[in-house]
Write a protein that holds these residues in place. Structure first.
Motif, PDB file in Angstrom:
ATOM      1  N   VAL A  28     -28.060 -15.122  10.272  1.00  0.00           N
ATOM      2  CA  VAL A  28     -27.149 -15.745  11.221  1.00  0.00           C
ATOM      3  C   VAL A  28     -25.738 -15.770  10.650  1.00  0.00           C
ATOM      4  CG1 VAL A  28     -26.631 -17.845  12.515  1.00  0.00           C
ATOM      5  CG2 VAL A  28     -28.992 -17.114  12.212  1.00  0.00           C
ATOM      6  N   ALA A  29     -25.598 -16.040   9.373  1.00  0.00           N
ATOM      7  CA  ALA A  29     -24.281 -16.146   8.745  1.00  0.00           C
ATOM      8  C   ALA A  29     -24.281 -15.370   7.422  1.00  0.00           C
ATOM      9  CB  ALA A  29     -23.914 -17.601   8.528  1.00  0.00           C
ATOM     10  N   PRO A  30     -23.975 -14.083   7.480  1.00  0.00           N
ATOM     11  CA  PRO A  30     -24.026 -13.263   6.267  1.00  0.00           C
ATOM     12  C   PRO A  30     -22.758 -13.340   5.414  1.00  0.00           C
ATOM     13  CG  PRO A  30     -23.456 -11.901   8.124  1.00  0.00           C
ATOM     14  CD  PRO A  30     -23.709 -13.280   8.662  1.00  0.00           C
ATOM     15  N   HIS A  31     -21.953 -14.381   5.605  1.00  0.00           N
ATOM     16  CA  HIS A  31     -20.642 -14.450   4.954  1.00  0.00           C
ATOM     17  C   HIS A  31     -20.709 -14.419   3.436  1.00  0.00           C
ATOM     18  CE1 HIS A  31     -18.642 -15.001   8.765  1.00  0.00           C
ATOM     19  NE2 HIS A  31     -19.570 -15.894   9.079  1.00  0.00           N
ATOM     20  N   GLU A  32     -21.644 -15.143   2.856  1.00  0.00           N
ATOM     21  CA  GLU A  32     -21.704 -15.186   1.384  1.00  0.00           C
ATOM     22  C   GLU A  32     -22.045 -13.813   0.810  1.00  0.00           C
ATOM     23  OE1 GLU A  32     -20.905 -16.280  -2.197  1.00  0.00           O
ATOM     24  OE2 GLU A  32     -20.605 -17.602  -0.486  1.00  0.00           O
ATOM     25  N   GLY A  33     -23.020 -13.142   1.391  1.00  0.00           N
ATOM     26  CA  GLY A  33     -23.357 -11.794   0.928  1.00  0.00           C
ATOM     27  C   GLY A  33     -22.216 -10.827   1.143  1.00  0.00           C
ATOM     28  N   PHE A  34     -21.491 -10.988   2.239  1.00  0.00           N
ATOM     29  CA  PHE A  34     -20.344 -10.133   2.525  1.00  0.00           C
ATOM     30  C   PHE A  34     -19.249 -10.355   1.488  1.00  0.00           C
ATOM     31  CE2 PHE A  34     -16.315  -9.242   4.687  1.00  0.00           C
ATOM     32  CZ  PHE A  34     -16.530  -7.921   5.049  1.00  0.00           C
ATOM     33  N   ARG A  35     -18.972 -11.616   1.179  1.00  0.00           N
ATOM     34  CA  ARG A  35     -17.951 -11.926   0.158  1.00  0.00           C
ATOM     35  C   ARG A  35     -18.348 -11.350  -1.199  1.00  0.00           C
ATOM     36  NH1 ARG A  35     -17.093 -16.854   3.158  1.00  0.00           N
ATOM     37  NH2 ARG A  35     -18.838 -17.834   2.132  1.00  0.00           N
ATOM     38  N   THR A  36     -19.621 -11.453  -1.537  1.00  0.00           N
ATOM     39  CA  THR A  36     -20.095 -10.907  -2.806  1.00  0.00           C
ATOM     40  C   THR A  36     -19.917  -9.396  -2.835  1.00  0.00           C
ATOM     41  OG1 THR A  36     -21.698 -12.691  -3.065  1.00  0.00           O
ATOM     42  CG2 THR A  36     -22.108 -10.678  -4.321  1.00  0.00           C
ATOM     43  N   ALA A  37     -20.273  -8.712  -1.747  1.00  0.00           N
ATOM     44  CA  ALA A  37     -20.126  -7.257  -1.677  1.00  0.00           C
ATOM     45  C   ALA A  37     -18.659  -6.854  -1.808  1.00  0.00           C
ATOM     46  CB  ALA A  37     -20.709  -6.730  -0.368  1.00  0.00           C
ATOM     47  N   CYS A  38     -17.770  -7.579  -1.139  1.00  0.00           N
ATOM     48  CA  CYS A  38     -16.336  -7.277  -1.237  1.00  0.00           C
ATOM     49  C   CYS A  38     -15.826  -7.498  -2.654  1.00  0.00           C
ATOM     50  CB  CYS A  38     -15.535  -8.131  -0.258  1.00  0.00           C
ATOM     51  SG  CYS A  38     -15.708  -7.620   1.460  1.00  0.00           S
ATOM     52  N   ARG A  39     -16.264  -8.571  -3.271  1.00  0.00           N
ATOM     53  CA  ARG A  39     -15.834  -8.858  -4.642  1.00  0.00           C
ATOM     54  C   ARG A  39     -16.293  -7.751  -5.588  1.00  0.00           C
ATOM     55  NH1 ARG A  39     -17.620 -13.638  -4.734  1.00  0.00           N
ATOM     56  NH2 ARG A  39     -19.587 -13.258  -5.783  1.00  0.00           N
ATOM     57  N   ARG A  40     -17.546  -7.315  -5.451  1.00  0.00           N
ATOM     58  CA  ARG A  40     -18.071  -6.246  -6.310  1.00  0.00           C
ATOM     59  C   ARG A  40     -17.361  -4.920  -6.076  1.00  0.00           C
ATOM     60  NH1 ARG A  40     -24.586  -7.369  -5.869  1.00  0.00           N
ATOM     61  NH2 ARG A  40     -24.588  -9.263  -7.138  1.00  0.00           N
ATOM     62  N   ALA A  41     -16.872  -4.701  -4.860  1.00  0.00           N
ATOM     63  CA  ALA A  41     -16.170  -3.453  -4.520  1.00  0.00           C
ATOM     64  C   ALA A  41     -14.659  -3.577  -4.745  1.00  0.00           C
ATOM     65  CB  ALA A  41     -16.453  -3.074  -3.076  1.00  0.00           C
ATOM     66  N   PHE A  42     -14.227  -4.730  -5.256  1.00  0.00           N
ATOM     67  CA  PHE A  42     -12.806  -4.992  -5.502  1.00  0.00           C
ATOM     68  C   PHE A  42     -11.974  -4.896  -4.214  1.00  0.00           C
ATOM     69  CE2 PHE A  42     -14.585  -3.263  -9.433  1.00  0.00           C
ATOM     70  CZ  PHE A  42     -14.378  -4.339 -10.282  1.00  0.00           C
ATOM     71  N   ILE A  43     -12.550  -5.408  -3.124  1.00  0.00           N
ATOM     72  CA  ILE A  43     -11.857  -5.455  -1.840  1.00  0.00           C
ATOM     73  C   ILE A  43     -11.481  -6.908  -1.587  1.00  0.00           C
ATOM     74  CG2 ILE A  43     -12.060  -5.112   0.645  1.00  0.00           C
ATOM     75  CD1 ILE A  43     -14.161  -2.942   0.014  1.00  0.00           C
ATOM     76  N   SER A  44     -10.193  -7.142  -1.376  1.00  0.00           N
ATOM     77  CA  SER A  44      -9.763  -8.532  -1.226  1.00  0.00           C
ATOM     78  C   SER A  44      -9.286  -8.896   0.173  1.00  0.00           C
ATOM     79  CB  SER A  44      -8.634  -8.826  -2.224  1.00  0.00           C
ATOM     80  OG  SER A  44      -7.535  -7.963  -1.978  1.00  0.00           O
ATOM     81  N   ASP A  45      -9.106  -7.925   1.045  1.00  0.00           N
ATOM     82  CA  ASP A  45      -8.508  -8.237   2.344  1.00  0.00           C
ATOM     83  C   ASP A  45      -9.342  -7.743   3.527  1.00  0.00           C
ATOM     84  OD1 ASP A  45      -8.113  -5.587   1.838  1.00  0.00           O
ATOM     85  OD2 ASP A  45      -6.033  -5.527   2.501  1.00  0.00           O
ATOM     86  N   LEU A  46     -10.646  -7.873   3.441  1.00  0.00           N
ATOM     87  CA  LEU A  46     -11.529  -7.421   4.515  1.00  0.00           C
ATOM     88  C   LEU A  46     -12.349  -8.597   5.030  1.00  0.00           C
ATOM     89  CD1 LEU A  46     -12.582  -4.867   6.039  1.00  0.00           C
ATOM     90  CD2 LEU A  46     -14.372  -4.741   4.309  1.00  0.00           C
ATOM     91  N   ARG A  47     -12.428  -8.719   6.354  1.00  0.00           N
ATOM     92  CA  ARG A  47     -13.222  -9.774   6.975  1.00  0.00           C
ATOM     93  C   ARG A  47     -14.365  -9.131   7.758  1.00  0.00           C
ATOM     94  NH1 ARG A  47      -9.611 -12.069  11.062  1.00  0.00           N
ATOM     95  NH2 ARG A  47      -9.084  -9.887  11.221  1.00  0.00           N
ATOM     96  N   ILE A  48     -15.403  -9.890   8.013  1.00  0.00           N
ATOM     97  CA  ILE A  48     -16.526  -9.377   8.800  1.00  0.00           C
ATOM     98  C   ILE A  48     -16.030  -8.937  10.172  1.00  0.00           C
ATOM     99  CG2 ILE A  48     -18.624 -10.083  10.030  1.00  0.00           C
ATOM    100  CD1 ILE A  48     -19.483 -11.569   7.540  1.00  0.00           C
ATOM    101  N   HIS A  49     -15.091  -9.675  10.742  1.00  0.00           N
ATOM    102  CA  HIS A  49     -14.566  -9.311  12.062  1.00  0.00           C
ATOM    103  C   HIS A  49     -13.891  -7.936  12.030  1.00  0.00           C
ATOM    104  CE1 HIS A  49     -13.424 -10.137  16.172  1.00  0.00           C
ATOM    105  NE2 HIS A  49     -12.256  -9.589  15.901  1.00  0.00           N
ATOM    106  N   ASP A  50     -13.319  -7.548  10.891  1.00  0.00           N
ATOM    107  CA  ASP A  50     -12.714  -6.212  10.761  1.00  0.00           C
ATOM    108  C   ASP A  50     -13.777  -5.138  10.971  1.00  0.00           C
ATOM    109  OD1 ASP A  50     -10.255  -7.394  10.151  1.00  0.00           O
ATOM    110  OD2 ASP A  50     -10.665  -7.352   7.993  1.00  0.00           O
ATOM    111  N   LEU A  51     -14.977  -5.382  10.504  1.00  0.00           N
ATOM    112  CA  LEU A  51     -16.070  -4.416  10.676  1.00  0.00           C
ATOM    113  C   LEU A  51     -16.471  -4.325  12.148  1.00  0.00           C
ATOM    114  CD1 LEU A  51     -18.312  -5.303   7.617  1.00  0.00           C
ATOM    115  CD2 LEU A  51     -16.480  -3.614   7.770  1.00  0.00           C
ATOM    116  N   ARG A  52     -16.483  -5.451  12.826  1.00  0.00           N
ATOM    117  CA  ARG A  52     -16.796  -5.473  14.261  1.00  0.00           C
ATOM    118  C   ARG A  52     -15.754  -4.669  15.029  1.00  0.00           C
ATOM    119  NH1 ARG A  52     -19.009  -8.798  18.421  1.00  0.00           N
ATOM    120  NH2 ARG A  52     -17.510  -9.265  20.049  1.00  0.00           N
TER     121      ARG A  52
END
Length: 123
Positions: A28-52
């Motif tokens: 329902v709320a994948p935000h924590e996993g998304f933040r972890t994935a972004c951190r590991r990929a060194f991405i600092s300015d991406l939001r889940i809504h950007d993917l949508r």
């Protein structure tokens, strides 16, 4: 996405969700996993809504009708979905091409249209 699809096929093959839990239910709320994935990929300015937004843009660019995109995105009205219409200019060209293919006119449609623009209706 391919890895997610493979994971779902292996661990919860009956699930309709790409991001599914082992029991097949959706996250329902994948935000924590998304933040972890972004951190590991060194991405600092991406939001889940950007993917949508990106997915919607790609779908429209592939020629999927806006009414279908509206349903996929869950928009309550077509007005919001129409924000993506500029990404499919080929749809207007395709519509004109279909009209020309069904027509008995031999002139190029653009020239015919340009000649008609601004003219008064003939009596």
């Amino acid at each position: 996405m391919k890895r997610r699809a493979a994971w779902v096929a292996t661990y919860c093959p009956g699930s309709e969700w790409v991001f599914a839990k082992r029991d097949g239910s959706r996250y329902v709320a994948p935000h924590e996993g998304f933040r972890t994935a972004c951190r590991r990929a060194f991405i600092s300015d991406l939001r889940i809504h950007d993917l949508r937004h990106t997915a919607a843009s790609w779908i429209v660019s592939e020629g999927v009708p806006l009414a279908d995109v509206k349903e996929v995105l869950g928009h309550s009205t077509i007005t919001m979905t129409e924000n993506y219409a500029h990404l499919a200019p080929h749809r207007a060209r395709d519509a004109v091409a279909r009209l020309v293919s069904q027509s008995s006119h031999t002139e190029k449609p653009v020239r015919s249209i340009e000649q008609l623009v601004g003219r008064k209706k003939r009596s």
